[in-house]
Design an enzyme around this catalytic site. Sequence first.
Site, PDB file in Angstrom:
ATOM      1  N   LEU A 160       5.357  -6.474  12.659  1.00  0.00           N
ATOM      2  CA  LEU A 160       6.741  -6.969  12.704  1.00  0.00           C
ATOM      3  C   LEU A 160       7.725  -5.871  12.321  1.00  0.00           C
ATOM      4  CD1 LEU A 160       7.892  -7.414   9.579  1.00  0.00           C
ATOM      5  CD2 LEU A 160       6.532  -9.474   9.714  1.00  0.00           C
ATOM      6  N   LYS A 210      17.711   0.282   7.814  1.00  0.00           N
ATOM      7  CA  LYS A 210      18.122  -0.085   9.173  1.00  0.00           C
ATOM      8  C   LYS A 210      18.944  -1.358   9.073  1.00  0.00           C
ATOM      9  CE  LYS A 210      14.945  -2.228  11.668  1.00  0.00           C
ATOM     10  NZ  LYS A 210      13.666  -2.671  12.265  1.00  0.00           N
ATOM     11  N   LYS A 234       5.468   6.485   4.830  1.00  0.00           N
ATOM     12  CA  LYS A 234       4.167   6.401   4.140  1.00  0.00           C
ATOM     13  C   LYS A 234       3.006   6.370   5.146  1.00  0.00           C
ATOM     14  CE  LYS A 234       3.355   1.434   3.390  1.00  0.00           C
ATOM     15  NZ  LYS A 234       2.172   1.272   4.229  1.00  0.00           N
ATOM     16  N   THR A 271       0.877  -1.184   0.000  1.00  0.00           N
ATOM     17  CA  THR A 271       0.000   0.000   0.000  1.00  0.00           C
ATOM     18  C   THR A 271       0.914   1.234   0.000  1.00  0.00           C
ATOM     19  OG1 THR A 271      -0.157  -0.288   2.406  1.00  0.00           O
ATOM     20  CG2 THR A 271      -2.054  -0.989   1.106  1.00  0.00           C
ATOM     21  N   LEU A 301      14.463   5.572  21.112  1.00  0.00           N
ATOM     22  CA  LEU A 301      15.123   6.799  21.570  1.00  0.00           C
ATOM     23  C   LEU A 301      16.560   6.843  21.049  1.00  0.00           C
ATOM     24  CD1 LEU A 301      13.865   7.198  25.269  1.00  0.00           C
ATOM     25  CD2 LEU A 301      13.198   8.548  23.288  1.00  0.00           C
ATOM     26  N   CYS A 344       7.646   1.853   5.893  1.00  0.00           N
ATOM     27  CA  CYS A 344       6.428   2.047   6.703  1.00  0.00           C
ATOM     28  C   CYS A 344       6.258   3.452   7.275  1.00  0.00           C
ATOM     29  CB  CYS A 344       6.401   1.025   7.837  1.00  0.00           C
ATOM     30  SG  CYS A 344       6.113  -0.644   7.239  1.00  0.00           S
TER      31      CYS A 344
HETATM   32  P1  NAD Z   1       6.174  -5.685  -0.648  1.00  0.00           P
HETATM   33  O1  NAD Z   1       6.154  -4.649  -1.681  1.00  0.00           O
HETATM   34  O2  NAD Z   1       7.489  -6.181  -0.111  1.00  0.00           O
HETATM   35  O3  NAD Z   1       5.351  -6.966  -1.132  1.00  0.00           O
HETATM   36  C1  NAD Z   1       4.116  -6.901  -1.742  1.00  0.00           C
HETATM   37  C2  NAD Z   1       3.985  -8.091  -2.691  1.00  0.00           C
HETATM   38  O4  NAD Z   1       2.657  -8.167  -3.174  1.00  0.00           O
HETATM   39  C3  NAD Z   1       4.887  -8.007  -3.929  1.00  0.00           C
HETATM   40  O5  NAD Z   1       5.675  -9.178  -4.003  1.00  0.00           O
HETATM   41  C4  NAD Z   1       3.910  -7.899  -5.095  1.00  0.00           C
HETATM   42  O6  NAD Z   1       4.376  -8.533  -6.268  1.00  0.00           O
HETATM   43  C5  NAD Z   1       2.705  -8.612  -4.526  1.00  0.00           C
HETATM   44  N1  NAD Z   1       1.432  -8.292  -5.173  1.00  0.00           N
HETATM   45  C6  NAD Z   1       0.920  -7.079  -5.482  1.00  0.00           C
HETATM   46  N2  NAD Z   1      -0.305  -7.202  -6.042  1.00  0.00           N
HETATM   47  C7  NAD Z   1      -0.574  -8.518  -6.078  1.00  0.00           C
HETATM   48  C8  NAD Z   1      -1.693  -9.287  -6.534  1.00  0.00           C
HETATM   49  N3  NAD Z   1      -2.775  -8.699  -7.056  1.00  0.00           N
HETATM   50  N4  NAD Z   1      -1.622 -10.615  -6.438  1.00  0.00           N
HETATM   51  C9  NAD Z   1      -0.551 -11.215  -5.918  1.00  0.00           C
HETATM   52  N5  NAD Z   1       0.522 -10.555  -5.448  1.00  0.00           N
HETATM   53  C10 NAD Z   1       0.516  -9.215  -5.534  1.00  0.00           C
HETATM   54  O7  NAD Z   1       5.308  -5.099   0.566  1.00  0.00           O
HETATM   55  P2  NAD Z   1       5.538  -5.337   2.143  1.00  0.00           P
HETATM   56  O8  NAD Z   1       6.686  -4.523   2.641  1.00  0.00           O
HETATM   57  O9  NAD Z   1       5.497  -6.799   2.432  1.00  0.00           O
HETATM   58  O10 NAD Z   1       4.209  -4.656   2.721  1.00  0.00           O
HETATM   59  C11 NAD Z   1       2.941  -5.239   2.525  1.00  0.00           C
HETATM   60  C12 NAD Z   1       1.952  -4.510   3.415  1.00  0.00           C
HETATM   61  O11 NAD Z   1       2.273  -4.729   4.796  1.00  0.00           O
HETATM   62  C13 NAD Z   1       1.938  -2.988   3.234  1.00  0.00           C
HETATM   63  O12 NAD Z   1       0.621  -2.527   3.380  1.00  0.00           O
HETATM   64  C14 NAD Z   1       2.798  -2.502   4.375  1.00  0.00           C
HETATM   65  O13 NAD Z   1       2.469  -1.192   4.760  1.00  0.00           O
HETATM   66  C15 NAD Z   1       2.436  -3.482   5.466  1.00  0.00           C
HETATM   67  N6  NAD Z   1       3.465  -3.657   6.476  1.00  0.00           N
HETATM   68  C16 NAD Z   1       4.776  -3.756   6.110  1.00  0.00           C
HETATM   69  C17 NAD Z   1       5.744  -3.962   7.082  1.00  0.00           C
HETATM   70  C18 NAD Z   1       7.208  -4.063   6.705  1.00  0.00           C
HETATM   71  O14 NAD Z   1       8.025  -4.115   7.617  1.00  0.00           O
HETATM   72  N7  NAD Z   1       7.551  -4.108   5.431  1.00  0.00           N
HETATM   73  C19 NAD Z   1       5.398  -4.057   8.446  1.00  0.00           C
HETATM   74  C20 NAD Z   1       4.052  -3.980   8.774  1.00  0.00           C
HETATM   75  C21 NAD Z   1       3.090  -3.778   7.791  1.00  0.00           C
END
Ligand code: NAD
Length: 433
Positions: free
Chosen positions: A154, A323, A266, A87, A253, A263
Amino acid sequence: MVKVCIIGTGYVGLPTGVGLAELGHDVVCVDKDEVKVQSLQRAQATLYEDGLEDLLKKNITAGKINFSTSMADSVPNADLVILAVGTPPHPVTHEADMQYIYAATQELAQYLKDYTVVAIKSTVPVGTGDRVEQMIRQNNPNADFDVVSLPEFLREGFAVHDFFHPDRVVVGSNSERATQVIQDLYAGFPDKVNMLLVKRRSSETIKYASNAFLAIKIHYINEMANFCEKAGADVLEVAKGMGMDSRIGPKFLNPGPGFGGSCFPKDTMAMAYMARMNDVMMTLIEDVIKENAVRKKQMAGRILNMVKDIEKPKIAVLGLAFKNGTDDCRESPAMEILDELLKNDVHVTVYDPKAMANAQKILGDKVAYAPDMYDALTGADVLALLTEWDDFKELDLSRLAQSMHHKNIVDCRNLLSPEQALQHGFKYQGIGR
Ligand code: NAD
């Protein structure tokens, strides 16, 4: 045992899928990215997280996890479909861009067969659960399903550890039947899971409220670091003293170059946007977003200032990931600082223990890439430390004193001892001390 289908195998979907398989659930992970899926099918992790690849191999061999590009093959058999697609910020409005969530929802809706829980793990604006429910109903009026919010907390760099030992699991559900499926999912965890059951909209809000709070905490200690530099105090001592107060706590801190990653930037922007859309002014968050961007420019300024009298200075940057413990360079402070540095007539060599490949996708041929940290420093006029990798704490300063051209260090993570740097003849600038 729950039959789980995870949509999206990124930094959240992959560790979650592998972790659930390790706990005995039957997992299939679906991604549109064919190259990713092929690599995962060969048991090669597509991102770096400590311990992830070993667990991936183990669970593929045990037949507990599979990877596919096809929702048609994967969704109908699942008790639980977890949405973990990205997202990212919308390029113009900075709200959360929901195109991946909506595309995935529309596609999965047609394949729902028996009763299925659709859990939204992606970080999504308040009200998304309602919208996803509506979309599924429109696309498949006969589907038997519930939508729950299951936000992810996480930390990248500790994803495997955090999967097995979550501080809390927040479940936003309007249905007892769906809640039971989520409780079954967490039944086999090593420690008793601290589960908070709330309204779906509260759950969606908890995620943004938490990340915005943590970003504010980081920015607060960064401003305190600025104060300490002027007032002759040491921000590390100040942070320690503050953190001993149980109302404040010691985490988040650590002063540094400004928060980054996929994260906090955004999610703070999305929170501010949602507040504006609801006619609520969140000036604190708005200010932190602005000042955090300024901070990265200030860090670049500190580095350039160290070499202002040198023609086409050679800058060695250690640390590119946002990080330590991850190869993720999305919104990394290092990338923004490099962007500023490269507006000047400088030569930059970079090194990171894990993030070189991802950084290269962003930086291309604008910088030189060193095979190790000492190589990056040979002939350099200034060392800029931008990510808090443990390896960098062990830098041999006497070796650096020999191999660098000028002895300058800008330590944006307070990794080195200022006293030792001075003893070796370095001009040293840390953060807040
Ligand atoms: P990312 O970009 O690493 O992974 C997203 C994956 O989804 C990609 O591999 C993409 O190819 C796939 N994808 C997109 N559309 C698709 C579809 N229609 N069908 C199948 N696969 C599809 O994203 P991320 O960092 O894992 O984050 C995912 C969500 O989790 C976000 O909303 C993010 O804000 C949230 N989040 C991320 C973290 C973090 O540490 N990265 C922590 C907590 C929450």
